[in-house]
Enzyme design. Structure first.
Site, PDB file in Angstrom:
ATOM      1  N   LYS A  13      52.648  64.776 -11.305  1.00 40.28           N
ATOM      2  CA  LYS A  13      53.446  64.425 -10.249  1.00 40.28           C
ATOM      3  C   LYS A  13      54.056  65.422  -9.325  1.00 40.28           C
ATOM      4  O   LYS A  13      54.222  65.161  -8.189  1.00 40.28           O
ATOM      5  CB  LYS A  13      54.930  63.995 -10.950  1.00 40.28           C
ATOM      6  CG  LYS A  13      54.625  62.841 -12.111  1.00 40.28           C
ATOM      7  CD  LYS A  13      56.365  62.521 -12.428  1.00 40.28           C
ATOM      8  CE  LYS A  13      56.761  63.489 -13.372  1.00 40.28           C
ATOM      9  NZ  LYS A  13      56.087  63.710 -14.632  1.00 40.28           N
ATOM     10  N   ARG A  89      64.453  58.493 -15.379  1.00 38.72           N
ATOM     11  CA  ARG A  89      63.545  58.530 -16.712  1.00 38.72           C
ATOM     12  C   ARG A  89      63.884  57.706 -17.640  1.00 38.72           C
ATOM     13  O   ARG A  89      63.543  57.875 -18.826  1.00 38.72           O
ATOM     14  CB  ARG A  89      63.686  59.993 -17.082  1.00 38.72           C
ATOM     15  CG  ARG A  89      62.610  61.090 -16.933  1.00 38.72           C
ATOM     16  CD  ARG A  89      63.221  62.231 -17.462  1.00 38.72           C
ATOM     17  NE  ARG A  89      62.199  63.351 -17.719  1.00 38.72           N
ATOM     18  CZ  ARG A  89      61.479  63.963 -16.862  1.00 38.72           C
ATOM     19  NH1 ARG A  89      61.724  64.079 -15.512  1.00 38.72           N
ATOM     20  NH2 ARG A  89      60.614  64.882 -17.208  1.00 38.72           N
ATOM     21  N   ARG A 128      48.796  74.767 -18.590  1.00 38.18           N
ATOM     22  CA  ARG A 128      49.759  75.165 -17.651  1.00 38.18           C
ATOM     23  C   ARG A 128      50.759  76.135 -18.108  1.00 38.18           C
ATOM     24  O   ARG A 128      51.199  77.194 -17.557  1.00 38.18           O
ATOM     25  CB  ARG A 128      50.543  73.818 -17.237  1.00 38.18           C
ATOM     26  CG  ARG A 128      51.728  74.085 -16.256  1.00 38.18           C
ATOM     27  CD  ARG A 128      52.293  72.809 -15.689  1.00 38.18           C
ATOM     28  NE  ARG A 128      53.180  72.392 -16.665  1.00 38.18           N
ATOM     29  CZ  ARG A 128      53.821  71.066 -16.502  1.00 38.18           C
ATOM     30  NH1 ARG A 128      53.673  70.288 -15.417  1.00 38.18           N
ATOM     31  NH2 ARG A 128      54.761  70.468 -17.245  1.00 38.18           N
ATOM     32  N   ARG A 134      56.077  77.986 -18.450  1.00 35.42           N
ATOM     33  CA  ARG A 134      57.306  77.157 -18.403  1.00 35.42           C
ATOM     34  C   ARG A 134      57.904  77.130 -20.123  1.00 35.42           C
ATOM     35  O   ARG A 134      56.976  76.670 -20.730  1.00 35.42           O
ATOM     36  CB  ARG A 134      57.076  75.695 -17.884  1.00 35.42           C
ATOM     37  CG  ARG A 134      57.880  75.637 -16.501  1.00 35.42           C
ATOM     38  CD  ARG A 134      57.575  74.304 -15.986  1.00 35.42           C
ATOM     39  NE  ARG A 134      57.990  72.997 -16.878  1.00 35.42           N
ATOM     40  CZ  ARG A 134      57.928  71.948 -16.564  1.00 35.42           C
ATOM     41  NH1 ARG A 134      57.289  71.587 -15.150  1.00 35.42           N
ATOM     42  NH2 ARG A 134      58.069  71.037 -17.109  1.00 35.42           N
ATOM     43  N   ARG A 145      58.567  65.979 -25.795  1.00 35.18           N
ATOM     44  CA  ARG A 145      58.417  65.531 -24.408  1.00 35.18           C
ATOM     45  C   ARG A 145      57.657  64.111 -24.397  1.00 35.18           C
ATOM     46  O   ARG A 145      58.098  63.167 -23.555  1.00 35.18           O
ATOM     47  CB  ARG A 145      58.102  66.484 -23.402  1.00 35.18           C
ATOM     48  CG  ARG A 145      59.089  67.586 -22.987  1.00 35.18           C
ATOM     49  CD  ARG A 145      58.608  68.665 -22.420  1.00 35.18           C
ATOM     50  NE  ARG A 145      58.027  68.467 -21.278  1.00 35.18           N
ATOM     51  CZ  ARG A 145      56.991  69.198 -20.674  1.00 35.18           C
ATOM     52  NH1 ARG A 145      56.658  70.406 -21.336  1.00 35.18           N
ATOM     53  NH2 ARG A 145      56.567  69.085 -19.451  1.00 35.18           N
TER      54      ARG A 145
HETATM   55  P1  ADP Z   1      57.851  67.035 -16.760  1.00 33.52           P
HETATM   56  O1  ADP Z   1      57.482  66.006 -15.936  1.00 33.52           O
HETATM   57  O2  ADP Z   1      56.519  67.845 -16.626  1.00 33.52           O
HETATM   58  O3  ADP Z   1      58.371  66.630 -18.050  1.00 33.52           O
HETATM   59  P2  ADP Z   1      60.152  67.789 -15.455  1.00 33.52           P
HETATM   60  O4  ADP Z   1      60.388  69.213 -14.424  1.00 33.52           O
HETATM   61  O5  ADP Z   1      60.090  66.659 -14.452  1.00 33.52           O
HETATM   62  O6  ADP Z   1      59.050  68.075 -16.521  1.00 33.52           O
HETATM   63  O7  ADP Z   1      61.379  67.908 -16.112  1.00 33.52           O
HETATM   64  C1  ADP Z   1      61.760  68.958 -17.159  1.00 33.52           C
HETATM   65  C2  ADP Z   1      62.794  68.702 -18.194  1.00 33.52           C
HETATM   66  O8  ADP Z   1      64.062  68.547 -17.263  1.00 33.52           O
HETATM   67  C3  ADP Z   1      62.794  67.341 -19.018  1.00 33.52           C
HETATM   68  O9  ADP Z   1      61.893  67.600 -20.177  1.00 33.52           O
HETATM   69  C4  ADP Z   1      64.228  67.034 -19.114  1.00 33.52           C
HETATM   70  O10 ADP Z   1      64.689  67.940 -20.117  1.00 33.52           O
HETATM   71  C5  ADP Z   1      64.866  67.624 -17.831  1.00 33.52           C
HETATM   72  N1  ADP Z   1      64.931  66.409 -16.693  1.00 33.52           N
HETATM   73  C6  ADP Z   1      64.090  66.335 -15.620  1.00 33.52           C
HETATM   74  N2  ADP Z   1      64.679  65.243 -15.020  1.00 33.52           N
HETATM   75  C7  ADP Z   1      65.529  64.484 -15.846  1.00 33.52           C
HETATM   76  C8  ADP Z   1      66.277  63.462 -15.646  1.00 33.52           C
HETATM   77  N3  ADP Z   1      65.980  62.393 -14.714  1.00 33.52           N
HETATM   78  N4  ADP Z   1      67.016  63.003 -16.897  1.00 33.52           N
HETATM   79  C9  ADP Z   1      67.177  63.937 -17.972  1.00 33.52           C
HETATM   80  N5  ADP Z   1      66.515  65.006 -17.878  1.00 33.52           N
HETATM   81  C10 ADP Z   1      65.760  65.352 -17.036  1.00 33.52           C
END
Ligand code: ADP
Length: 189
Positions: A13, A89, A128, A134, A145
């Site tokens: 994404k 999400r 990654r 990360r 996740r």
């Molecule tokens: P990925 O899509 O690779 O899982 P992101 O960078 O989008 O990673 O998100 C990393 C973490 O940030 C998530 O696992 C969550 O803990 C938090 N996070 C990101 N966006 C949200 C959201 N919209 N609601 C709740 N937690 C979020």
């Protein structure tokens, strides 16, 4: 054009979001990047979010909604369109987003799903980990996740299908090919 880009962790994404935002001049709103930025600043919000993110769970809707509200209101004032990456999400977040957008009198043009099967995701994320380091890319956290994605985020597929906004992209292949698929969707909106 206001767009949601969603898909499982490791679907690409972030990479695709950057390409689309550059081409279509959209504000790239990545809730993950915003939270990681708060963590690196050592802010109170960052401290609260870090533990939850490191466990692979979702941070509270209140925190996320505040961030989104501020950013969308600013965009509305400046007449800037946006792409949401990592938000919504869950169905609850999607309903909250609809409410905010209604209040601001802005509309959503499409929710684009980048779809990738689980076995590919696991390999990509573990790779990654080696390049980006990360904290939430470890094998243990990844399982949680993925579970959070399938339990809480995947129901958005039906949610946006019902609203006639869902577009599907095959996320396995070259970055460029996937980008072409998304561009052709954007051209048709
Ligand atoms: P990925 O899509 O690779 O899982 P992101 O960078 O989008 O990673 O998100 C990393 C973490 O940030 C998530 O696992 C969550 O803990 C938090 N996070 C990101 N966006 C949200 C959201 N919209 N609601 C709740 N937690 C979020």
């Amino acid at each position: 054009m206001n767009i949601i880009l969603f898909g499982p962790p490791g679907a690409g994404k972030g990479t695709q979001a950057k390409l689309i935002c550059k081409k279509y001049k959209l504000d790239h709103i990545s809730t993950g990047d915003i939270l990681r930025n708060e963590i690196s600043k050592g802010s109170e919000l960052g401290l609260a979010a870090k533990k939850i993110m490191d466990s692979g769970n979702l941070v509270s809707d209140e925190i996320i909604i505040d961030i989104i509200k501020v950013r969308l209101s600013e965009n509305k004032k400046s007449n800037i369109d946006f792409l949401l990456d990592g938000f919504p999400r869950s169905i609850n977040q999607a309903n909250l987003l609809s409410k905010i957008m209604n209040e601001l009198e802005i509309s959503l043009n499409s929710a684009i799903l980048i779809d990738v099967e689980q076995s590919v995701l696991i390999n990509r994320i573990l790779n990654r980990k080696n390049t980006e380091g990360r904290d939430d890319d470890s094998e243990e956290v990844l399982a949680s996740r993925l579970k959070v994605y399938y339990d809480q985020t995947a129901p958005l597929i039906q949610f946006y299908k019902d609203l006639n906004l869902l577009k599907w992209v095959n996320g396995v292949g070259e970055i460029n090919d996937i980008n072409q698929q998304i561009n052709s969707i954007m051209e048709q909106l």
